[in-house]
Design a protein around this motif. Structure first.
Motif, mmCIF file in Angstrom:
data_model
loop_
_atom_site.group_PDB
_atom_site.id
_atom_site.type_symbol
_atom_site.label_atom_id
_atom_site.label_comp_id
_atom_site.label_asym_id
_atom_site.label_seq_id
_atom_site.Cartn_x
_atom_site.Cartn_y
_atom_site.Cartn_z
ATOM 1 N N LYS A 60 30.245 -20.745 41.255
ATOM 2 C CA LYS A 60 29.251 -21.741 41.660
ATOM 3 C C LYS A 60 29.942 -22.979 42.214
ATOM 4 O O LYS A 60 29.494 -23.585 43.181
ATOM 5 C CB LYS A 60 28.356 -22.112 40.475
ATOM 6 C CG LYS A 60 27.438 -20.998 40.007
ATOM 7 C CD LYS A 60 26.326 -20.741 41.008
ATOM 8 C CE LYS A 60 25.322 -19.741 40.485
ATOM 9 N NZ LYS A 60 24.218 -19.483 41.442
ATOM 10 N N ARG A 61 31.047 -23.359 41.578
ATOM 11 C CA ARG A 61 31.816 -24.511 42.061
ATOM 12 C C ARG A 61 32.348 -24.234 43.465
ATOM 13 O O ARG A 61 32.260 -25.079 44.357
ATOM 14 C CB ARG A 61 32.976 -24.809 41.108
ATOM 15 C CG ARG A 61 33.864 -25.973 41.542
ATOM 16 C CD ARG A 61 35.077 -26.064 40.636
ATOM 17 N NE ARG A 61 34.704 -26.366 39.275
ATOM 18 C CZ ARG A 61 34.595 -27.605 38.795
ATOM 19 N NH1 ARG A 61 34.830 -28.643 39.564
ATOM 20 N NH2 ARG A 61 34.255 -27.805 37.542
ATOM 21 N N SER A 62 32.893 -23.046 43.666
ATOM 22 C CA SER A 62 33.447 -22.688 44.973
ATOM 23 C C SER A 62 32.354 -22.674 46.033
ATOM 24 O O SER A 62 32.570 -23.120 47.165
ATOM 25 C CB SER A 62 34.120 -21.312 44.897
ATOM 26 O OG SER A 62 35.186 -21.323 43.965
ATOM 27 N N CYS B 24 29.677 -29.667 49.702
ATOM 28 C CA CYS B 24 29.781 -30.667 48.640
ATOM 29 C C CYS B 24 31.236 -31.094 48.492
ATOM 30 O O CYS B 24 32.162 -30.306 48.716
ATOM 31 C CB CYS B 24 29.266 -30.099 47.315
ATOM 32 S SG CYS B 24 27.486 -29.732 47.312
ATOM 33 N N ASP B 25 31.430 -32.351 48.113
ATOM 34 C CA ASP B 25 32.783 -32.878 47.960
ATOM 35 C C ASP B 25 33.324 -32.694 46.545
ATOM 36 O O ASP B 25 34.528 -32.780 46.319
ATOM 37 C CB ASP B 25 32.802 -34.365 48.323
ATOM 38 C CG ASP B 25 32.441 -34.591 49.784
ATOM 39 O OD1 ASP B 25 33.314 -34.379 50.640
ATOM 40 O OD2 ASP B 25 31.286 -34.960 50.060
ATOM 41 N N ASP B 26 32.423 -32.484 45.597
ATOM 42 C CA ASP B 26 32.846 -32.300 44.206
ATOM 43 C C ASP B 26 31.695 -31.673 43.442
ATOM 44 O O ASP B 26 30.617 -31.421 43.998
ATOM 45 C CB ASP B 26 33.263 -33.630 43.580
ATOM 46 C CG ASP B 26 34.340 -33.469 42.516
ATOM 47 O OD1 ASP B 26 34.479 -32.351 41.978
ATOM 48 O OD2 ASP B 26 35.043 -34.446 42.223
ATOM 49 N N ALA C 201 27.719 -32.170 43.715
ATOM 50 C CA ALA C 201 26.741 -31.205 43.207
ATOM 51 C C ALA C 201 26.582 -31.353 41.699
ATOM 52 O O ALA C 201 27.570 -31.473 40.968
ATOM 53 C CB ALA C 201 27.190 -29.778 43.545
ATOM 54 N N LEU C 202 25.341 -31.341 41.236
ATOM 55 C CA LEU C 202 25.030 -31.374 39.804
ATOM 56 C C LEU C 202 24.367 -30.056 39.436
ATOM 57 O O LEU C 202 23.344 -29.687 40.009
ATOM 58 C CB LEU C 202 24.074 -32.527 39.472
ATOM 59 C CG LEU C 202 24.527 -33.940 39.821
ATOM 60 C CD1 LEU C 202 23.441 -34.935 39.427
ATOM 61 C CD2 LEU C 202 25.833 -34.285 39.110
#
Length: 203
Positions: A68-70, A77-79, A59-60
């Motif tokens: 948001k990362r979680s 998403c993998d990262d 994810a970008l």
């Protein structure tokens, strides 16, 4: 599109027209799951074929909020890479998820983020050896741009000394990649103290 191109890794911008990156990721993951179920139903082994790999999805997003990362990881998403990102972020992500190995030139422009962090942590004395020789105007300018927290402007300021002092530039860049502005300011402050001490000794 991904089924036609068969990428090993997808850089997924979460803000896209028509369909956002999160929804696109969910649809890709759902299609992969459907394909795996079809393979199992046909008695095929559930193995990612080289010509049709299961892609890693990165994810970008401009957001640095941990929530948001979680959420990106939750939807499949993998990262996660935050904008603005540097080329080393992409290189390191490819290495992490695909096992890509790089052959570096002698230039210090392509030192990986991990190597740069090791360099910045292991060579503080080398940094101090270089800083006192830097122009006072550059040091004052660096202080100002760091206080502005303008990432791109700090990069350009570091680049001003990259040719005469490549090792020092990489140390400063390593601190910047970690958003550790205080370490850069500390190095500059200690260099100024050393410089003033040298001036006092020659008087």
């Amino acid at each position: 599109m991904w089924e036609n191109w068969h990428p090993h890794l997808i850089l997924m911008d979460v803000r896209m027209p028509v369909m956002d990156g999160y929804e696109a990721t969910k649809q890709i993951k759902a299609r992969i799951k459907q394909r795996e179920q079809e393979q199992q139903g046909n008695g095929e082994m559930n193995i990612s074929h080289p010509d049709s790999p299961i892609p890693k999805i990165i994810a970008l997003t401009a957001s640095t909020i941990e929530g948001k990362r979680s959420f990106a990881l939750l939807v499949g998403c993998d990262d996660f890479i935050s904008k603005p990102f540097r080329k080393t972020d992409i290189f390191d992500t490819l290495s992490k998820h695909l096992g890509v190995k790089y052959v570096y030139s002698n230039s210090t422009d392509f030192i990986s983020t991990g190597d740069r962090n090791n360099l910045s942590g292991s060579l503080p004395k080398a940094a101090l050896a270089y800083l006192p020789t830097l122009p006072a105007e550059w040091i004052d300018n660096m202080k100002q741009v760091i206080r502005s927290a303008d990432f791109d402007l700090i990069v350009r300021t570091i680049d001003e000394i990259r040719e005469p002092h490549p090792e020092l530039a990489e140390i400063l860049q390593g601190h910047l990649d970690n958003f550790d502005y205080q370490k850069i300011l500390n190095l500059i402050a200690e260099a100024e103290e050393s410089d003033h001490a040298d001036e006092g000794g020659t008087n």
